[in-house]
Design an enzyme around this catalytic site. Structure first.
Site, PDB file in Angstrom:
ATOM      1  N   CYS A 193      72.422  -1.620  69.874  1.00  0.00           N
ATOM      2  CA  CYS A 193      73.683  -2.401  70.359  1.00  0.00           C
ATOM      3  C   CYS A 193      73.800  -3.840  70.462  1.00  0.00           C
ATOM      4  O   CYS A 193      73.750  -4.525  69.408  1.00  0.00           O
ATOM      5  CB  CYS A 193      73.534  -1.676  71.972  1.00  0.00           C
ATOM      6  SG  CYS A 193      75.578  -1.885  72.589  1.00  0.00           S
TER       7      CYS A 193
ATOM      8  N   HIS B  21      72.342   4.455  72.117  1.00  0.00           N
ATOM      9  CA  HIS B  21      71.417   4.506  72.999  1.00  0.00           C
ATOM     10  C   HIS B  21      70.766   5.975  73.109  1.00  0.00           C
ATOM     11  O   HIS B  21      71.067   6.760  72.338  1.00  0.00           O
ATOM     12  CB  HIS B  21      72.097   4.135  74.269  1.00  0.00           C
ATOM     13  CG  HIS B  21      72.409   2.553  74.404  1.00  0.00           C
ATOM     14  ND1 HIS B  21      71.843   1.742  74.545  1.00  0.00           N
ATOM     15  CD2 HIS B  21      73.924   2.120  74.073  1.00  0.00           C
ATOM     16  CE1 HIS B  21      72.465   0.390  74.447  1.00  0.00           C
ATOM     17  NE2 HIS B  21      73.719   0.998  74.498  1.00  0.00           N
TER      18      HIS B  21
END
Length: 238
Positions: A94, A192
């Protein structure tokens, strides 16, 4: 050269550690140990120098301001780019993925200079991508279908010297039908989950790169159950 000892460096847990991304270090340690590979894990805070002798470097997600601060400090420090140049494995998630590129969008959308380890540019999109993501990985990486969770507003454009990590089956990813990017031993993703917990094949790819050899099989029954449960929740098996 092959190695039976791997040094893992978790970069800036005080700035880049959202959604349990530090779990990526735990799964690498465990899967290495099951194969008789010793690991040493070092947590490097943002006020510390990044060692250049690591084998695997991990960066997690973070909010806008911590991401900007991390980019500034990593550029000034120089340890991570130096390690990447000598062939170390680098895995960014991310915010960590975005700052591996040339540029990303700051808290007001302003361009912020990244590390340039991946030929990518990221900016802020109009809508936030939140939810499960599934993708089919580039065949040359030999990693099964991936599953993860994304929560970002980034749109990432790939340059000519990188390849997309996966083609999106469900979710948003880079915003162009693909998810993540890689070049050499540097790989970034929006996933994630933590990503390496949900995707043991991806964890083994990083270990294989770092060890410099193929890894012997291990019992993946429990990890496989988790992976299949999350995949079927998003894309039911037919």
């Amino acid at each position: 050269m092959s190695s039976d000892r791997i040094k893992i460096v978790w970069i800036y847990p005080d700035l880049l550690s959202t959604y349990g991304d530090q779990g990526n270090t735990i799964v690498l340690e465990r899967r290495a140990a099951l194969r008789g590979i010793q690991t040493e894990t070092i947590n490097v805070r943002s006020d510390q120098a990044v060692p250049q002798d690591g084998d695997i470097y991990l960066l997690g997600g973070g909010e806008d301001r911590p991401q900007i601060l991390a980019a500034h400090r990593l550029r000034r420090d120089g340890g991570l780019p130096a390690a990447a140049r000598r062939g170390a494995v680098v895995f960014g998630v991310c915010a960590g993925y975005q700052l591996l590129g040339h540029e990303f969008g700051g808290e007001e959308g302003q361009p912020v200079q990244g590390l340039g380890l991946l030929d990518i540019h990221s900016n802020r999109g109009e809508q936030r991508a939140v939810g499960e993501i599934v993708g089919d990985v580039s065949s040359e990486l030999q990693v099964p279908r991936i599953t993860g969770f994304e929560n970002h507003q980034g749109v990432t454009h790939l340059g000519q010297t990188v390849k997309p990590f996966a083609q999106v089956v469900a979710g948003i990813g880079n915003g162009n039908g693909f998810e993540g990017a890689y070049s050499g031993r540097v790989l970034g993703t929006y996933m994630h989950g933590p990503a390496l917990v949900r995707n043991p094949g991806l964890a083994d790819l990083l270990l294989r790169w770092a060890a410099g050899r193929d890894l012997r099989p291990i019992d993946d029954s429990w990890a496989g159950r988790l992976r299949e449960e999350r995949l079927n929740a998003v894309v039911p098996a037919t």
